[in-house]
Write a protein that holds these residues in place. Structure first.
Motif, short mmCIF file in Angstrom:
data_model
loop_
_atom_site.label_atom_id
_atom_site.label_comp_id
_atom_site.label_asym_id
_atom_site.label_seq_id
_atom_site.Cartn_x
_atom_site.Cartn_y
_atom_site.Cartn_z
N MET A 32 11.14 -1.30 -3.21
CA MET A 32 10.65 -1.75 -1.91
C MET A 32 11.67 -1.50 -0.79
O MET A 32 11.29 -1.28 0.36
N ALA A 33 12.95 -1.54 -1.11
CA ALA A 33 13.97 -1.27 -0.09
C ALA A 33 13.84 0.17 0.42
O ALA A 33 13.96 0.43 1.62
N GLU A 34 13.58 1.08 -0.50
CA GLU A 34 13.40 2.49 -0.11
C GLU A 34 12.17 2.65 0.77
O GLU A 34 12.19 3.40 1.76
N VAL A 35 11.09 1.93 0.43
CA VAL A 35 9.86 2.02 1.22
C VAL A 35 10.10 1.46 2.62
O VAL A 35 9.66 2.03 3.62
N ARG A 36 10.80 0.32 2.71
CA ARG A 36 11.11 -0.27 4.02
C ARG A 36 11.92 0.70 4.88
O ARG A 36 11.65 0.86 6.08
N THR A 37 12.90 1.34 4.28
CA THR A 37 13.73 2.29 5.02
C THR A 37 12.91 3.45 5.54
O THR A 37 13.05 3.88 6.69
N ALA A 87 5.39 -4.94 11.13
CA ALA A 87 4.24 -4.16 10.66
C ALA A 87 4.07 -4.19 9.15
O ALA A 87 2.95 -4.20 8.65
N ILE A 88 5.19 -4.22 8.40
CA ILE A 88 5.07 -3.99 6.95
C ILE A 88 4.38 -5.14 6.22
O ILE A 88 3.85 -4.95 5.13
N GLY A 89 4.36 -6.34 6.81
CA GLY A 89 3.69 -7.45 6.15
C GLY A 89 2.26 -7.65 6.57
O GLY A 89 1.58 -8.55 6.04
N ARG A 90 1.78 -6.81 7.48
CA ARG A 90 0.40 -6.97 7.97
C ARG A 90 -0.58 -6.22 7.08
O ARG A 90 -0.24 -5.20 6.47
N PRO A 91 -1.84 -6.70 7.00
CA PRO A 91 -2.86 -5.94 6.28
C PRO A 91 -3.05 -4.58 6.92
O PRO A 91 -3.00 -4.45 8.15
N CYS A 92 -3.29 -3.57 6.12
CA CYS A 92 -3.45 -2.22 6.66
C CYS A 92 -4.60 -2.15 7.66
O CYS A 92 -4.54 -1.40 8.64
N SER A 93 -5.65 -2.96 7.43
CA SER A 93 -6.80 -2.93 8.32
C SER A 93 -6.46 -3.42 9.73
O SER A 93 -7.19 -3.13 10.68
N SER A 94 -5.36 -4.17 9.87
CA SER A 94 -4.98 -4.69 11.19
C SER A 94 -4.08 -3.73 11.96
O SER A 94 -3.80 -3.96 13.13
N LEU A 95 -3.65 -2.66 11.32
CA LEU A 95 -2.78 -1.69 11.99
C LEU A 95 -3.57 -0.84 12.96
O LEU A 95 -4.76 -0.55 12.74
N ALA A 108 0.83 -1.21 0.00
CA ALA A 108 0.00 0.00 0.00
C ALA A 108 0.86 1.26 0.00
O ALA A 108 0.56 2.24 -0.68
N MET A 109 1.95 1.25 0.75
CA MET A 109 2.85 2.40 0.78
C MET A 109 3.53 2.60 -0.57
O MET A 109 3.64 3.73 -1.06
N ALA A 110 3.98 1.50 -1.19
CA ALA A 110 4.64 1.61 -2.49
C ALA A 110 3.68 2.22 -3.52
O ALA A 110 4.07 3.05 -4.34
N ARG A 111 2.42 1.80 -3.45
CA ARG A 111 1.43 2.35 -4.37
C ARG A 111 1.19 3.84 -4.10
O ARG A 111 1.10 4.65 -5.02
N ALA A 112 1.10 4.21 -2.82
CA ALA A 112 0.86 5.61 -2.47
C ALA A 112 2.03 6.49 -2.87
O ALA A 112 1.86 7.65 -3.26
N LEU A 113 3.25 5.93 -2.78
CA LEU A 113 4.45 6.70 -3.13
C LEU A 113 4.80 6.61 -4.61
O LEU A 113 5.77 7.23 -5.06
N ARG A 114 4.05 5.78 -5.34
CA ARG A 114 4.26 5.57 -6.79
C ARG A 114 5.69 5.12 -7.06
O ARG A 114 6.41 5.69 -7.88
#
Length: 549
Positions: free
Chosen positions: A441-446, A457-465, A431-437
């Motif tokens: 993925m390494a940049e998004v993780r950082t 957190a990064i592997g969980r569904p957004c609805s579970s956050l 979801a973050m990669a899509r929002a950041l276009r």
């Protein structure tokens, strides 16, 4: 007997990570204890332990008297299919007391053994929690908080502001002996904050409140309990937020001064011992140069070298005897910035006779414009249509009349009140990669790691956050994607104080255009707004007026 809360040697963690250790706390009648600390420090965990919903790793929690009722009002969003009356009954404990009373009545009717005692206890508890007149008190309380809706109205049909007032009403209706409040100020307008503060100032029982609203804590707190995640410590302070921050700053400055004095004194002694050792070595070197016939001079040189060695040893021993002062740990903080895009056109947004209808409610007609560089505060009481107007501006709610247009080169960054930008079944990383276009993925993780969102957190569904995690992810998007226009709806909700202060600094430094809804008075003062768009609701309609500052 006036109720009180007693916590002794309490320890708790989350998985393998310790959160709370050796907590001792007594909360007496009239005490309002503010539990503060960064997100993830264990504030909600502490409240759940006291409420009996979570088992601690060790330690004990008791109330005096033992049968004192404990009310825990968490920050979880209300269920949409629940009516206001059902919500109030659940939050005040009346619903659970009613269920037990009904079971006790059935047992008494059936002639079960001990049913008469069970019935008496259940009836007493139901009455003590206010079950006998809840319906009547609810109507009065809804009027007090300015929520003009029927008690049988489902919460899903309320606006975010109206839901906040329903939550406030449930607090005011509470007749628990001990009250635990988790972020009760979220989404409350100034009037609601005033009502809540006035209530807590006169409540007779112990109160523990977890909140990040600094001015609110100054208004109501009698003491502060700090859960210091970075130092792995629990600290107690008297007074409200300002007194706590001043005492904490003083304690840190004293700790830094003590450490600097210790290191300076130890450094001086070690340097002296080193010089004396060097003198002894130099004396022995001179002795070797005297040749075979300088016996007396050699003995003198050796005696001098030994004395220097002894002095150096005494100085080193003195350095070791100094009481060690640990270096105060440098607290980690996020250096938050908002990535800025090139400037937009001079006129960012134009609204011309815009109207929005939601059921019986009508907003507008609204005619105004947003110029480049303006800092606009969208103001109004809960339920006046602030979120509705923002949703219409962003195209999330259709307009029913008028014209809404954007200027050229506008790059928008948003944070909505319900944090729905990152919500759904997709995992956070995707979801973050899509929002950041981006596909890096390494940049998004950082980027996510900078906001405390790691591998768990990064592997969980957004609805579970949690709402706090989704808020931090939303702020990460604003740091990772360049914008020149910000539209923010209650951006401080679910952030800890350090995060709020970092966000404040980033917004003050932001050079673009800003339209913000916030009930955080401290933040609003810091932003230096140039305009106020004020919504005034009369009955089922609301209109907007523009105030220049």
């Amino acid at each position: 007997m006036p109720p009180s809360l007693h916590i002794s040697a309490l320890a708790a963690g989350f998985g393998a990570r310790p959160l709370i250790a050796d907590l001792d706390l007594v909360v007496g009648p009239g005490d309002v204890i503010a539990a503060v600390g960064p997100n993830g420090a264990g504030k909600s965990t502490l409240l759940r332990i006291v409420a009996g919903e979570h088992v601690p790793d060790s330690g004990a929690v008791r109330t005096s008297p033992a049968d004192a009722t404990v009310g825990y009002l968490p920050q979880s969003p209300p269920r949409g299919d629940e009516t206001i009356l059902e919500y109030a009954a659940r939050r005040t404990g009346v619903a659970a007391a009613q269920a037990e009373f009904d079971c006790a009545t059935a047992a008494l009717t059936a002639g079960e053994y001990g049913a008469d005692d069970r019935y008496a206890v259940a009836l007493e508890r139901w009455l003590a929690l206010g079950g006998g007149d809840l319906d009547a008190r609810l109507g009065e309380t809804l009027a007090r908080v300015g929520l003009d809706v029927a008690p049988d109205k489902p919460l899903g049909e309320l606006s975010g502001g109206q839901a906040a007032r329903a939550s406030l009403a449930s607090i005011l209706l509470s007749r628990h002996d001990i009250l635990l409040l988790d972020e009760p100020t979220n989404n409350l307008d100034q009037a609601g904050l005033g009502v809540l503060a006035a209530y807590l100032r006169v409540v007779s029982g112990p109160v523990v409140v977890a909140s990040h609203d600094r001015r609110f804590l100054d208004d109501v707190a009698t003491a502060v309990l700090e859960l210091d995640l970075h130092q792995q410590a629990v600290n107690h302070y008297t007074g409200g937020w300002s007194e706590y921050r001043a005492a904490k700053a003083l304690a840190r400055s004293q700790a830094v001064a003590a450490y600097e004095t210790y290191t300076a004194e130890r450094g001086t002694l070690i340097a002296r011992a080193r010089r004396q050792g060097e003198w002894a070595a130099k004396g022995r070197a001179q002795k070797a140069d005297l040749g075979p016939h300088g016996g007396i001079a050699k003995k003198y040189a050796e005696d001098q070298a030994k004395r220097m060695d002894q002095r150096a040893a005494r100085v080193r021993a003195a350095a070791e005897r100094l009481e060690t002062v640990e270096q105060p740990r440098k607290e980690w903080e996020l250096r938050y910035t908002i990535a800025q895009a090139p400037p937009s056109a001079d006129v960012v947004l134009t609204l011309d006779q815009v109207e929005v209808k939601r059921g019986d409610f009508r907003l507008g007609p609204v005619s105004t414009h947003l110029a480049r560089g303006e800092r606009v505060a969208l103001l109004g009481p809960n339920g006046s249509g602030k979120s509705t107007l923002l949703q219409a501006i962003l195209g999330q709610t259709p307009i029913d009349a008028g014209r809404l247009s954007w200027g050229g080169r506008v790059q928008i960054g948003t944070l909505d009140q319900s944090r729905d930008l990152l919500n759904g079944d997709d995992d956070l990383l995707d979801a973050m990669a899509r929002a950041l276009r981006t596909t890096d993925m390494a940049e998004v993780r950082t980027l996510l790691a900078k906001f405390g969102l790691g591998a768990d957190a990064i592997g969980r569904p957004c609805s579970s956050l949690s709402l706090g995690e989704r808020t931090r992810a939303g702020l990460a998007i604003l740091q990772g994607r360049a914008v020149n226009t910000l539209i923010l709806d209650e951006p401080t909700n679910h952030l800890d104080v350090d995060g709020i202060q970092q966000l404040e600094a980033a917004l003050v430094a932001f050079d673009g255009t800003m339209l913000v809804v916030t009930h955080d008075r401290t933040m609003l003062d810091a932003l230096g707004t140039t305009q106020a768009w004020r919504l005034d609701r009369r009955g089922n309609s609301a209109n907007l007026t523009v105030e220049h500052r």
